[in-house]
Write a protein that holds these residues in place. Structure first.
Motif, PDB file in Angstrom:
ATOM      1  N   PRO A  47       0.842  -1.199   0.000  1.00 26.51           N
ATOM      2  CA  PRO A  47       0.000   0.000   0.000  1.00 26.51           C
ATOM      3  C   PRO A  47       0.883   1.257   0.000  1.00 26.51           C
ATOM      4  CG  PRO A  47      -0.768  -1.569   1.627  1.00 26.51           C
ATOM      5  CD  PRO A  47       0.550  -2.085   1.128  1.00 26.51           C
ATOM      6  N   PRO A  48       0.465   2.291  -0.716  1.00 29.40           N
ATOM      7  CA  PRO A  48       1.291   3.501  -0.821  1.00 29.40           C
ATOM      8  C   PRO A  48       1.756   4.068   0.522  1.00 29.40           C
ATOM      9  CG  PRO A  48      -0.541   3.628  -2.349  1.00 29.40           C
ATOM     10  CD  PRO A  48      -0.771   2.396  -1.505  1.00 29.40           C
ATOM     11  N   ALA A  49       0.924   3.999   1.533  1.00 25.30           N
ATOM     12  CA  ALA A  49       1.313   4.546   2.842  1.00 25.30           C
ATOM     13  C   ALA A  49       2.434   3.730   3.499  1.00 25.30           C
ATOM     14  CB  ALA A  49       0.100   4.601   3.769  1.00 25.30           C
ATOM     15  N   LEU A  50       2.565   2.441   3.125  1.00 27.69           N
ATOM     16  CA  LEU A  50       3.585   1.575   3.733  1.00 27.69           C
ATOM     17  C   LEU A  50       4.832   1.415   2.865  1.00 27.69           C
ATOM     18  CD1 LEU A  50       1.295  -1.272   5.120  1.00 27.69           C
ATOM     19  CD2 LEU A  50       2.147   0.762   6.302  1.00 27.69           C
ATOM     20  N   ALA A  51       4.733   1.693   1.581  1.00 31.40           N
ATOM     21  CA  ALA A  51       5.850   1.484   0.655  1.00 31.40           C
ATOM     22  C   ALA A  51       7.137   2.202   1.064  1.00 31.40           C
ATOM     23  CB  ALA A  51       5.431   1.875  -0.759  1.00 31.40           C
ATOM     24  N   PRO A  52       7.070   3.437   1.583  1.00 32.59           N
ATOM     25  CA  PRO A  52       8.325   4.113   1.957  1.00 32.59           C
ATOM     26  C   PRO A  52       9.128   3.410   3.055  1.00 32.59           C
ATOM     27  CG  PRO A  52       6.548   5.710   1.770  1.00 32.59           C
ATOM     28  CD  PRO A  52       5.925   4.342   1.695  1.00 32.59           C
ATOM     29  N   ARG A  53       8.500   2.504   3.777  1.00 28.93           N
ATOM     30  CA  ARG A  53       9.198   1.779   4.850  1.00 28.93           C
ATOM     31  C   ARG A  53      10.130   0.705   4.314  1.00 28.93           C
ATOM     32  NH1 ARG A  53       4.118   0.589   8.946  1.00 28.93           N
ATOM     33  NH2 ARG A  53       3.454   2.756   9.129  1.00 28.93           N
TER      34      ARG A  53
END
Length: 135
Positions: A47-53
C-alpha cells in the motif's frame, strides 16, 4: 493440555492473513530472489502509505508473506512460520541446489518436514503431511 473456555466466545478464527518476517535494510533484492524467483511466490505491491518503509510483500495460495525492514535486524532463529508443501522433497532439493541448508526431522508423527533459513538466517519450516504426499 487443552483448555476449553467457560463460555463460547462471540468470535472465531478464520485463517492466517499474513506472516511477517524481518529483513535488514537493503535486503529487498535478496528476498525477491528467494521468495519470488526460487520459491515462486508472486510479489504484491505494498500500500502507498507503507511502501516508503521498504520491504516486500508476497502472495501465497492462502496467505501473504510480509518482509519488513528492521533497522536493528536480528534473524529469528527459533520462532518461524511453517508452510504446508506438496512436493516437499523436490523443494528440499531445489533449496539444497541453491546453497540453502536443509535439515529433516521426524520428531512430529505423520509428516515429512525440514527446516532451512532465508538469505538472512530467519528459520523456516516446510512440511508435508503423509496424507498430502500420497495424493
Amino acid at each position: 493440555m487443552t483448555t476449553t473456555p467457560a463460555s463460547a466466545p462471540a468470535f472465531s478464527f478464520a485463517a492466517i492473513d499474513h506472516v511477517q518476517l524481518a529483513i535488514p535494510p537493503g535486503g529487498e533484492q535478496q528476498v525477491r530472489a528467494f521468495w519470488g524467483e526460487l520459491l515462486g511466490l508472486a510479489e504484491l505491491p505494498k500500500p502507498p502509505a507503507l511502501a516508503p518503509r521498504g520491504g516486500c510483500w508476497f502472495q501465497g495460495p492462502a496467505f501473504q508473506l510480509h518482509l519488513g525492514v528492521e533497522q536493528d535486524f536480528h534473524p529469528a532463529r527459533k520462532a518461524h512460520p511453517g508452510f504446508h508443501i506438496r512436493g516437499l522433497r523436490a523443494l528440499a532439493e531445489r533449496l539444497t541446489d541453491h546453497g540453502y541448508p536443509v535439515t529433516f526431522s521426524d520428531e512430529v508423527p505423520g509428516q515429512d518436514r525440514f527446516h532451512t533459513v532465508d538469505p538472512f538466517g530467519n528459520r523456516l519450516e516446510f512440511l508435508e503431511p503423509y496424507a498430502m504426499s500420497a495424493n
